[in-house]
Scaffold this motif. Structure first.
Motif, mmCIF file in Angstrom:
data_model
loop_
_atom_site.group_PDB
_atom_site.id
_atom_site.type_symbol
_atom_site.label_atom_id
_atom_site.label_comp_id
_atom_site.label_asym_id
_atom_site.label_seq_id
_atom_site.Cartn_x
_atom_site.Cartn_y
_atom_site.Cartn_z
ATOM 1 N N THR A 24 16.410 -1.078 -60.031
ATOM 2 C CA THR A 24 16.550 -2.642 -59.770
ATOM 3 C C THR A 24 16.181 -2.900 -58.119
ATOM 4 O O THR A 24 15.956 -4.255 -58.002
ATOM 5 C CB THR A 24 17.709 -3.276 -60.410
ATOM 6 N N ARG B 9 18.944 -3.654 -56.605
ATOM 7 C CA ARG B 9 20.000 -4.159 -56.383
ATOM 8 C C ARG B 9 21.351 -3.456 -56.152
ATOM 9 O O ARG B 9 21.264 -2.376 -56.332
ATOM 10 C CB ARG B 9 20.216 -5.290 -57.425
ATOM 11 N N THR C 298 24.140 -3.590 -60.036
ATOM 12 C CA THR C 298 23.688 -3.384 -61.259
ATOM 13 C C THR C 298 24.061 -1.830 -61.488
ATOM 14 O O THR C 298 24.594 -1.014 -60.579
ATOM 15 C CB THR C 298 22.156 -3.230 -61.383
ATOM 16 N N GLN D 276 26.932 3.223 -61.510
ATOM 17 C CA GLN D 276 27.400 1.882 -61.052
ATOM 18 C C GLN D 276 27.463 1.840 -59.418
ATOM 19 O O GLN D 276 27.642 2.666 -58.592
ATOM 20 C CB GLN D 276 28.932 1.244 -61.262
#
Length: 244
Positions: free
Chosen positions: A177, A179, A182, A194
């Motif tokens: 992602t 990010r 996420t 994680q």
């Protein structure tokens, strides 16, 4: 001290000089959005004053279908493309442009911000990200890490200074992602990884930019990632500022 007409001529000449100086200064400011000061270090420009090699890469390297181009024109770097769904992931992929240059030490700016002088014709696109990499930055997965990354938005077709505080960057970003907040997809019986952010949940202090990671920065990266759609981004300069 002289006649009235001489004093008038001197006054008129002085006013003309001031007006000309103000006009030239205004033109210079309009032509260069970056204000130079002791508080800032220029990291990238596209007017030929800095040597940095830029290379465009898209997600077809991992089975995706996204396309993009990066060209230098009119003293700006122009990043155009279409970020598409990766069939195998059923999720948006990425477009990336990476600029490699000589090592710079930005450790004294650890409490500051990265500033991108940019404009766009696609303000609705919400997938722009900025990253910077160098020696010693941890790599947290096969596809992610090795650089500090954060998202940013550009809202106008006029030049604007987009400021990204360093505390918004994390080196623990997902290769799926882009990010830091996420969790990666599971792999068989193995749970997905994680990821963690610096200043928002899920949070870990260890993933934040620290002076020890900022002494040998070589790469700057612009991404269109994790959001499907057509994008257009023009960048005039990138610098780091001691101010938040």
């Amino acid at each position: 001290f002289g006649t009235t007409s001489n004093l008038q001529r001197l006054a008129e000449a002085f006013i003309t000089m001031i007006a000309t100086t103000f006009f030239l200064a205004s033109v210079a400011i309009a032509a260069s959005p970056v204000t130079v000061s002791a508080q800032r270090m220029l990291l990238a420009s596209f007017d030929g004053s800095m040597t940095r090699t830029w290379q465009d890469t898209n997600d077809p390297v991992m089975g995706g279908q996204s396309v993009s181009t990066f060209v230098v024109k009119n003293n700006s770097g122009i990043f155009d493309g279409n970020n598409k769904i990766v069939p195998s992931l059923k999720a948006p992929g990425f477009c990336n442009v990476r600029g490699e240059g000589k090592e710079v030490d930005i450790s004294e700016y650890v409490g500051g911000s990265i500033v991108i002088v940019a404009r766009t014709s696609t303000p609705e696109y919400m997938g722009f990200r900025m990253a910077f990499g160098g020696k010693g930055i941890p790599k947290t997965s096969i596809f992610g890490g090795g650089s500090f990354k954060a998202g940013f938005n550009v809202t106008s077709s006029s030049w604007q200074n987009v400021s990204i505080p360093l505390h918004r960057f994390s080196y623990d970003w997902s290769g799926y992602t882009g990010r830091c907040d996420t969790k990666d997809p599971s792999k068989g019986i193995l749970p997905g990884q994680q990821h963690y952010c610096c200043d928002s949940l899920p949070q870990k202090d260890s993933v934040c930019p620290q002076a020890k990671y900022l002494k040998d920065i070589t790469d700057l990266e612009l991404w269109a990632e994790g959001v499907e759609g057509i994008f257009h981004l023009e960048v005039n300069a990138i610098y780091i500022d001691m101010a938040m």
